[in-house]
Design an enzyme around this catalytic site. Structure first.
Site, PDB file in Angstrom:
ATOM      1  N   GLY A 159      -7.016 -13.045   0.566  1.00 36.75           N
ATOM      2  CA  GLY A 159      -6.496 -12.627   0.374  1.00 36.75           C
ATOM      3  C   GLY A 159      -7.137 -12.565  -1.046  1.00 36.75           C
ATOM      4  CB  CYS A 182      -0.863   0.136   1.336  1.00 41.88           C
ATOM      5  SG  CYS A 182      -1.837  -1.271   1.555  1.00 41.88           S
TER       6      CYS A 182
HETATM    7  C1  LIG Z   1       0.413  -0.357  -5.128  1.00 42.72           C
HETATM    8  C2  LIG Z   1      -0.839  -0.432  -4.036  1.00 42.72           C
HETATM    9  C3  LIG Z   1      -0.980  -0.234  -3.397  1.00 42.72           C
HETATM   10  C4  LIG Z   1      -2.085  -0.904  -2.408  1.00 42.72           C
HETATM   11  N1  LIG Z   1      -2.970   0.263  -1.741  1.00 42.72           N
HETATM   12  C5  LIG Z   1      -4.030  -0.545  -0.535  1.00 42.72           C
HETATM   13  C6  LIG Z   1      -4.086   0.512   0.166  1.00 42.72           C
HETATM   14  O1  LIG Z   1      -4.474   1.715   0.043  1.00 42.72           O
HETATM   15  N2  LIG Z   1      -5.362  -0.128   1.164  1.00 42.72           N
HETATM   16  C7  LIG Z   1      -5.588  -1.513   1.212  1.00 42.72           C
HETATM   17  O2  LIG Z   1      -6.709  -2.232   2.124  1.00 42.72           O
HETATM   18  N3  LIG Z   1      -4.762  -2.675   0.115  1.00 42.72           N
HETATM   19  C8  LIG Z   1      -4.337  -2.207  -1.019  1.00 42.72           C
HETATM   20  N4  LIG Z   1      -3.623  -2.489  -1.654  1.00 42.72           N
HETATM   21  C9  LIG Z   1      -3.827  -3.828  -1.864  1.00 42.72           C
HETATM   22  C10 LIG Z   1      -3.100  -4.870  -1.263  1.00 42.72           C
HETATM   23  O3  LIG Z   1      -1.867  -4.754  -1.149  1.00 42.72           O
HETATM   24  C11 LIG Z   1      -3.669  -6.514  -1.461  1.00 42.72           C
HETATM   25  O4  LIG Z   1      -4.802  -6.779  -0.891  1.00 42.72           O
HETATM   26  C12 LIG Z   1      -3.373  -7.404  -0.454  1.00 42.72           C
HETATM   27  O5  LIG Z   1      -2.015  -7.726  -0.384  1.00 42.72           O
HETATM   28  C13 LIG Z   1      -3.571  -8.966  -0.592  1.00 42.72           C
HETATM   29  O6  LIG Z   1      -3.048  -9.489   0.163  1.00 42.72           O
HETATM   30  P1  LIG Z   1      -2.348 -11.715   0.013  1.00 42.72           P
HETATM   31  O7  LIG Z   1      -1.612 -11.482   0.195  1.00 42.72           O
HETATM   32  O8  LIG Z   1      -3.334 -11.922  -1.518  1.00 42.72           O
HETATM   33  O9  LIG Z   1      -1.773 -10.855  -1.460  1.00 42.72           O
HETATM   34  P2  LIG Z   1      -0.184 -10.028  -1.578  1.00 42.72           P
HETATM   35  O10 LIG Z   1      -0.242  -9.209  -0.590  1.00 42.72           O
HETATM   36  O11 LIG Z   1       0.020  -9.535  -2.979  1.00 42.72           O
HETATM   37  O12 LIG Z   1       0.864 -11.123  -1.382  1.00 42.72           O
HETATM   38  C14 LIG Z   1       0.687 -12.159  -2.411  1.00 42.72           C
HETATM   39  C15 LIG Z   1       1.812 -12.612  -2.375  1.00 42.72           C
HETATM   40  O13 LIG Z   1       2.459 -14.027  -3.316  1.00 42.72           O
HETATM   41  C16 LIG Z   1       2.849 -14.379  -4.196  1.00 42.72           C
HETATM   42  N5  LIG Z   1       2.803 -15.929  -5.097  1.00 42.72           N
HETATM   43  C17 LIG Z   1       2.154 -15.577  -5.517  1.00 42.72           C
HETATM   44  N6  LIG Z   1       1.672 -16.968  -6.251  1.00 42.72           N
HETATM   45  C18 LIG Z   1       2.601 -17.526  -5.830  1.00 42.72           C
HETATM   46  C19 LIG Z   1       3.260 -18.933  -6.325  1.00 42.72           C
HETATM   47  N7  LIG Z   1       3.200 -19.817  -6.906  1.00 42.72           N
HETATM   48  N8  LIG Z   1       4.383 -19.231  -5.627  1.00 42.72           N
HETATM   49  C20 LIG Z   1       4.928 -18.614  -4.632  1.00 42.72           C
HETATM   50  N9  LIG Z   1       4.309 -17.197  -3.965  1.00 42.72           N
HETATM   51  C21 LIG Z   1       3.603 -16.946  -5.231  1.00 42.72           C
HETATM   52  C22 LIG Z   1       3.735 -13.096  -4.917  1.00 42.72           C
HETATM   53  O14 LIG Z   1       4.751 -12.758  -5.145  1.00 42.72           O
HETATM   54  C23 LIG Z   1       3.037 -11.917  -3.569  1.00 42.72           C
HETATM   55  O15 LIG Z   1       4.117 -11.176  -3.158  1.00 42.72           O
HETATM   56  C24 LIG Z   1      -2.706  -1.929  -2.462  1.00 42.72           C
HETATM   57  C25 LIG Z   1      -2.130  -2.284  -3.616  1.00 42.72           C
HETATM   58  C26 LIG Z   1      -1.002  -2.322  -3.998  1.00 42.72           C
HETATM   59  C27 LIG Z   1      -0.409  -3.421  -5.421  1.00 42.72           C
END
Ligand SMILES: Cc1cc2nc3c(=O)[nH]c(=O)nc-3n(C[C@H](O)[C@H](O)[C@H](O)COP(=O)(O)OP(=O)(O)OC[C@H]3O[C@@H](n4cnc5c(N)ncnc54)[C@H](O)[C@@H]3O)c2cc1C
Length: 860
Positions: A324, A83
């Site tokens: 997520g 974020c």
């Molecule tokens: C620029 C930006 C700004 C944001 N701002 C906000 C905000 O202000 N407020 C808010 O609430 N949310 C925000 N978000 C959204 C928030 O970051 C996501 O909703 C959150 O990170 C999701 O969490 P997650 O664990 O599902 O996925 P992620 O945090 O994206 O983590 C997933 C990880 O899994 C890894 N991965 C994927 N597939 C594989 C695999 N097969 N093997 C190994 N590793 C793997 C990826 O490399 C990644 O690092 C923002 C996102 C971005 C990109």
């Protein structure tokens, strides 16, 4: 359908630790579990080590030490702040290290978990309970056994298959590597123009940050407004600030293709046929779930590729959890529906639920996603929660709505900024379904309260009864949330007939638009086909003379509040009435002040410095100052401003609106823009060049007519004399202004009118001691407790001399301006609602400008 099927099987889903009854007893029980279990530790593999993955690992390690946890992450980093990425590019966050919340080593050390970065899980073999992964650095394959698997692979930015998409200057932003690469490009000297495609949350954040570092920024959005997640009339509030800050908006236009112009230059082609050449294009057009791993393993995914889970985050394989951005969940507002929301806080919440359930077999169930979100564009904030109107309409769900504007804190306390809030609710039960709010201050707090209300299943009635923090710097006796609740109740109670769109096309004889704003507002910003009947004059107006025929009288004001009050007055008087919801603030947004070449208000803009024809932009913030404060501050600025200066002023004192016009005239400035947005006055002044000239009649000693009379005294004979002169001057032609200050203000008091709120003790003393209006003024000599004044009136009547009420009426008829000095009003505790009709509020500049224009200037 698929999801119901999945949930239908939930009762058969076995909990990993089914003996544990309560999360409260988790530590004791997990210890018990540890004993119960065999010596061998249970193996948990977590795919993805950022928001969801790292949180799940942390929670498991805190609940128990009997599990062997391995986090596998494709990128080199774990637990970083996605974020925060845009804010580093704009250097609002200066220290890159602050974004890495944990390193692989610190995560491993603190949590006692294994962390494998640069490693990608390529398949899941559910029968064998193993995963296959690839070490991307060593190019080696590895196999890991698991008892439980948690999938948190997130969602990747959408990169449509189209021509030119692989150009090295077409980028997306998801992780630290993406951020570093974008940062590397934008810090190159030749990177000046950037196109951001997609005006959602991340797109808007990028735009703001790129402007911060001085880029020429284009924003392309396929829908007619930015932030399509909100309703159009709310998103539109962001257009003016974006344009005013130099962002070139390309709305209602979709990305078609990219063209490589050179290694470092790309052409962005749009559906409309337009193309933009740039040094960088950043794609922010949404995300798609990284669910191929899950679907290849036979886990249930919905048609859009999101993994389906139950309320404990279990997939259709009870040993595999998913959290997520990659999952579909229940909707919090309508739990019978499914939704997908990609937000960091939600990923965290779900990860904890999954971890609790995995370790203890018990957890609070996930109640569903609400999608509460917020974005800032150059100090302007838009936040939303729950459902918007577009979606309710599309899904044919019955709803009702209202929009209000109220100050974020007590209006009298300096710096009060309005918040405009739209609220959506169930028309039958009143249950709150969603809300959106726009403003500069206090938007987050209000939307958070509504999010809490929706989570608790509260109604608009309950919003109106909420007891929220109140002290002048922080809130109002009636908070924005209370006002929204009250306004919604008025609709539900049938006290107001809401009209949601301003239609100024010539009305048939069924509807008459009634502009109830003060005369000055109606004059400055007229509403076509309306009649102006100020709210303050409604009760003293013979309505039968102005409202004729069996029409619906549609009241309109600035925010919707006095229109509602007026509507009630009309309804109580037997007229059919309706009210424009949200007023002119919502329905007729001020036109943005389009920056001419060289004007760029973004701070520290290097490209700006290079421009040769730039005017110097000076921002003058007068908000929270009352008359003559804004004028003094302005005067200070113009004495030091260079000749080509452009002064951008913001003020919150209502008197400033007329003062600034007068100030501009008196100081040879051109008033380039004067708008009121949510009660905040924005004015732009520029020094007049020779070609604009000056009003010769006013300055060059031409035959000046008219008079400016300062009525300082409340004494009957002096007031009488001033009205005699004023009427005479008006009769001879030329403008006449009577400026009432200090004791003279008592002439304008209407004894029938009382202040809306009780006055503080000293003001109250003044209130009772001072004469209440024209009929109660004392004589300057021989007053004898009022007998002298009455005797004088009697004598004048007998001698057929004009009396004061007639002179006042005649002055009004001759369009003589009555201006009440706002500073004296403040000093003497006199409120505008206590004055007779037709009085303008003004300050020193108003008086001086009038005096300069007119031939006669008297102080009585
Ligand atoms: C620029 C930006 C700004 C944001 N701002 C906000 C905000 O202000 N407020 C808010 O609430 N949310 C925000 N978000 C959204 C928030 O970051 C996501 O909703 C959150 O990170 C999701 O969490 P997650 O664990 O599902 O996925 P992620 O945090 O994206 O983590 C997933 C990880 O899994 C890894 N991965 C994927 N597939 C594989 C695999 N097969 N093997 C190994 N590793 C793997 C990826 O490399 C990644 O690092 C923002 C996102 C971005 C990109």
């Amino acid at each position: 359908m698929m999801l119901l099927h999945t949930f239908g099987k939930r009762s058969k889903v076995t909990s990993p630790a089914k003996s544990l009854p309560s999360l409260n007893r988790v530590f004791a029980l997990s210890t018990q579990n540890e004993k119960d279990r065999s010596e061998k530790k249970k193996r948990v593999v977590i795919v993805g080590g950022v928001a969801g993955g790292a949180t799940a690992a942390a929670r498991i390690s805190r609940l128990t030490s009997s599990y062997d946890v391995t986090v596998i992450e494709r990128s080199p980093d774990v637990s970083f702040a996605n974020c925060g990425l845009p804010y580093y590019i704009g250097r609002e966050i200066i220290d890159r290290n602050r974004l890495a919340l944990q390193t692989p080593v610190s995560l491993s050390r603190q949590l006692g978990v294994n962390v494998k970065t640069n490693t990608e899980v390529t398949s899941i073999e559910r029968q064998k309970k193993t995963i296959i992964a690839k070490d991307l650095k060593e190019n080696k394959e590895l196999t890991l056994d698991y008892d439980y698997l948690i999938l948190s692979p997130g969602a990747s930015p959408i990169q449509p298959k189209m021509e030119g998409i692989n150009h090295s200057r077409v980028l997306t932003l998801r992780n630290l590597q993406d951020m570093d690469y974008i940062d590397h490009i934008v810090t190159q000297r030749d990177c000046k123009e950037v196109v951001v495609i997609g005006a959602g949350f991340i797109g808007l954040e990028m735009v703001e940050q790129l402007k911060r570092i001085g880029k020429d920024v284009h924003l392309v959005e396929g829908t007619p407004t930015v932030l399509p997640q909100a309703d159009p009339e709310m998103s539109e509030f962001l257009h003016a600030p974006l344009i005013e800050n130099g962002v070139q908006l390309h709305l209602n236009d979709k990305l078609k293709s990219f063209e490589k112009l050179s290694e470092s230059r790309v052409r962005v082609n749009l559906d409309s046929g337009r193309s933009i050449d740039a040094d960088l294009a950043v794609l922010c057009i949404g995300v798609k779930p990284e669910s191929s791993l899950a679907s290849n393993a036979g886990l249930n995914v919905n048609p859009r590729g999101y993994i389906t889970v139950n309320e404990y985050m279990q997939t259709n394989d009870p040993n595999i959890y998913a959290v997520g951005d990659v999952i579909e969940t229940k909707d919090l507002v309508f739990p019978e529906r499914q939704t997908t929301v990609a937000l960091g806080n939600i990923a965290n919440m779900q990860a904890r639920i999954a971890a609790d359930h995995l370790v203890t077999g018990k957890s609070l169930p996930y109640r569903g996603s609400l999608g509460t979100s917020i974005v800032r564009a150059f100090d302007n904030v838009l936040a939303l929660t729950g459902w918007n109107e577009k979606r309710l309409k599309a899904e044919k769900i019955p709803y009702s709505t209202t929009t209000i504007t109220a100050y974020a804190h007590a209006s009298y306390y300096p710096g009060a900024m309005p918040v405009t809030m739209k609220i959506l609710f169930d028309p039958t039960t009143g249950r709150v379904l969603g809300a959106q709010a726009y403003g500069i201050d206090g938007v987050d707090k209000r939307i958070d309260v509504i999010a809490a209300a929706i989570t608790g299943g509260l109604t608009v009635d309950e919003l109106s009864l909420m007891q929220l923090t109140y002290s002048p710097p922080f809130g109002s006796a009636r908070d924005v949330v209370n006002v929204a609740g009250l306004a919604a109740r008025n609709i539900r109670d049938g006290l107001v007939k809401p009209v949601y769109e301003l239609d100024t096309s010539a009305k048939d004889d069924k509807v008459q638009l009634v502009d109830v704003r003060p005369r000055e507002s109606a004059r400055n910003n007229p509403i076509p086909n309306s009649i102006n009947l100020p709210y303050t004059e409604l009760r003293s107006t013979d309505l039968s003379k102005v409202l004729q025929g069996d029409k619906e009288y549609q009241t309109i004001c600035a925010w919707g509040k006095t229109a509602y009050f007026s509507s009630r007055i009309l309804a109580n008087a037997g007229y059919k009435s309706s009210t424009l919801i949200g007023g002119m603030t919502l329905n007729s947004k001020p036109k943005p002040i389009v920056p001419s070449k060289g004007i760029d208000s973004s701070p520290s803009s290097p490209s700006e410095e290079k421009k040769t024809d730039a005017s110097t932009v000076i921002s003058v913030d007068c908000s929270g100052l009352s008359c003559p404060g804004p004028l003094l501050k302005l005067k200070e600025q113009i004495t030091v401003a260079p000749a080509n200066a452009l002064l951008k002023i913001t003020a919150t004192d209502p008197g400033f609106k007329s003062d600034v016009k007068a100030f501009a005239e008196a100081n040879n400035f051109l008033l380039k823009e004067l708008t009121t947005t949510k009660g905040v006055i924005h004015a732009t002044l520029q020094k007049k060049g020779r070609e604009e000239g000056h009003d010769v009649a006013n300055t060059a000693g031409g035959a000046r007519k008219g008079a400016t009379i300062v009525c300082f005294s409340e004494e009957f004979d002096k007031v009488l004399a001033s009205f005699v002169i004023a009427n005479g001057a008006a009769a001879m032609g030329g403008p006449v202004t009577m400026f009432f200050t200090f004791w003279g203000l008592n002439v304008l008091r209407d004894p029938q009118r009382t202040p809306k709120e009780s006055k503080p003790i000293i003001d109250s003393m003044f209130h009772h001691m001072m004469p209440k209006g024209k009929d109660h003024l004392p004589l300057s000599h021989f007053n004898f407790g009022g007998m002298g004044a009455e005797l004088m009136k009697y004598v004048m009547k007998n001698k057929h001399l004009p009396n004061l009420p007639d002179l006042i009426a005649s002055a009004k008829a001759q369009n003589i301006r009555f201006v009440a000095c706002t500073m004296s009003m403040e000093a003497m505790g006199i409120r505008s609602e206590e004055l007779i009709d037709g009085v303008e509020l003004g300050g020193v500049a108003d008086y001086l400008a009038s005096a300069e224009k007119t031939g006669t200037n008297l102080f009585i």
